[in-house]
Write a protein that holds these residues in place. Structure first.
Motif, PDB file in Angstrom:
ATOM      1  N   ASP A 165      -2.413 -11.813 -25.582  1.00 25.53           N
ATOM      2  CA  ASP A 165      -3.813 -10.531 -24.334  1.00 25.53           C
ATOM      3  C   ASP A 165      -2.210  -9.257 -24.522  1.00 25.53           C
ATOM      4  O   ASP A 165      -1.419  -9.229 -23.870  1.00 25.53           O
ATOM      5  CB  ASP A 165      -3.667 -11.264 -22.976  1.00 25.53           C
ATOM      6  N   HIS A 184      -2.109  -6.970 -21.917  1.00 28.67           N
ATOM      7  CA  HIS A 184      -2.105  -6.799 -21.128  1.00 28.67           C
ATOM      8  C   HIS A 184      -2.480  -7.706 -19.932  1.00 28.67           C
ATOM      9  O   HIS A 184      -2.194  -6.933 -18.773  1.00 28.67           O
ATOM     10  CB  HIS A 184      -3.766  -5.570 -20.667  1.00 28.67           C
ATOM     11  N   PHE A 185      -2.608  -8.914 -19.999  1.00 30.99           N
ATOM     12  CA  PHE A 185      -2.409  -9.518 -18.964  1.00 30.99           C
ATOM     13  C   PHE A 185      -0.844  -9.470 -18.150  1.00 30.99           C
ATOM     14  O   PHE A 185       0.417  -9.605 -18.849  1.00 30.99           O
ATOM     15  CB  PHE A 185      -2.076 -11.663 -19.524  1.00 30.99           C
ATOM     16  N   GLY A 186      -0.528  -9.932 -16.811  1.00 30.01           N
ATOM     17  CA  GLY A 186       0.477  -9.937 -16.138  1.00 30.01           C
ATOM     18  C   GLY A 186       0.201  -7.723 -15.831  1.00 30.01           C
ATOM     19  O   GLY A 186       1.415  -7.653 -15.363  1.00 30.01           O
ATOM     20  N   GLY A 187      -0.289  -7.330 -16.329  1.00 30.33           N
ATOM     21  CA  GLY A 187       0.032  -5.890 -16.514  1.00 30.33           C
ATOM     22  C   GLY A 187       1.331  -5.081 -16.753  1.00 30.33           C
ATOM     23  O   GLY A 187       1.682  -4.481 -16.716  1.00 30.33           O
ATOM     24  N   VAL A 188       1.296  -6.324 -18.400  1.00 28.85           N
ATOM     25  CA  VAL A 188       2.120  -5.168 -19.152  1.00 28.85           C
ATOM     26  C   VAL A 188       0.659  -4.246 -20.144  1.00 28.85           C
ATOM     27  O   VAL A 188       0.191  -5.091 -20.641  1.00 28.85           O
ATOM     28  CB  VAL A 188       3.206  -6.185 -19.455  1.00 28.85           C
ATOM     29  N   ASN A 189       1.848  -4.130 -21.460  1.00 30.89           N
ATOM     30  CA  ASN A 189       1.108  -3.218 -22.214  1.00 30.89           C
ATOM     31  C   ASN A 189       1.798  -3.946 -23.934  1.00 30.89           C
ATOM     32  O   ASN A 189       3.152  -3.268 -23.749  1.00 30.89           O
ATOM     33  CB  ASN A 189       0.958  -1.759 -22.528  1.00 30.89           C
ATOM     34  N   ARG A 190       1.331  -5.686 -24.373  1.00 37.06           N
ATOM     35  CA  ARG A 190       2.176  -5.514 -25.203  1.00 37.06           C
ATOM     36  C   ARG A 190       1.850  -5.130 -26.859  1.00 37.06           C
ATOM     37  O   ARG A 190       0.724  -4.943 -26.727  1.00 37.06           O
ATOM     38  CB  ARG A 190       1.833  -7.012 -25.440  1.00 37.06           C
ATOM     39  N   ASP A 238       7.657  -4.517 -21.522  1.00 36.11           N
ATOM     40  CA  ASP A 238       6.581  -4.588 -21.629  1.00 36.11           C
ATOM     41  C   ASP A 238       6.633  -6.116 -23.191  1.00 36.11           C
ATOM     42  O   ASP A 238       5.239  -6.782 -23.670  1.00 36.11           O
ATOM     43  CB  ASP A 238       5.251  -4.315 -22.520  1.00 36.11           C
TER      44      ASP A 238
END
Length: 130
Positions: free
Chosen positions: A54, A56-62, A101
């Protein structure tokens, strides 16, 4: 006695993935009292469609460069040591050209009874005789 598994996209250079592996080992040594020669790492490379993360899960931008480091080690580290390990790995990975991220870390703790170093002998039994 950690076992590190690193899952990385196939398109990343070997040197970049090796830098992540070195960041993990350095973090284990410097934050979790792991001896430097206690080194067991498995690196797996995946095509883009084989890493379903995912973004964006956890407030990051992978990004498409996202990697996962799974570390299995003996129980006994404090929460502060774990936090320091996460930070150390991330900081070193960023120095190697990763985005913060794009570094996900999962810790799994177990006991000496959950390992055999060879010869079919539980580490708990081997360790108690040493």
């Amino acid at each position: 006695m950690p076992l590190t598994k690193i899952s990385a996209p196939r398109h990343l250079s070997s040197s970049k993935v090796k830098a992540l592996a070195e960041a993990v080992q350095d973090g284990l040594v410097k934050t979790c009292n792991v001896p430097p020669n206690d080194l067991f790492q498995l690196i797996s490379r995946f095509d883009a469609e084989e890493m379903i993360l995912d973004p964006h899960f956890g407030g990051v931008n992978r990004s498409g460069d996202a990697c996962i480091a799974e570390i299995v080690f003996l129980t006994g580290r404090t929460d502060d040591q774990k936090r320091a390990l996460f930070r150390h790995i991330s900081d070193r990975a960023v120095e190697a050209g990763f985005r913060a991220d794009d570094i996900m870390i999962a810790l799994v703790e177990n006991s000496r009874m959950d390992w055999s170093l060879g010869h079919g002998v539980a580490y708990a039994d081997h360790h108690s005789k040493a």
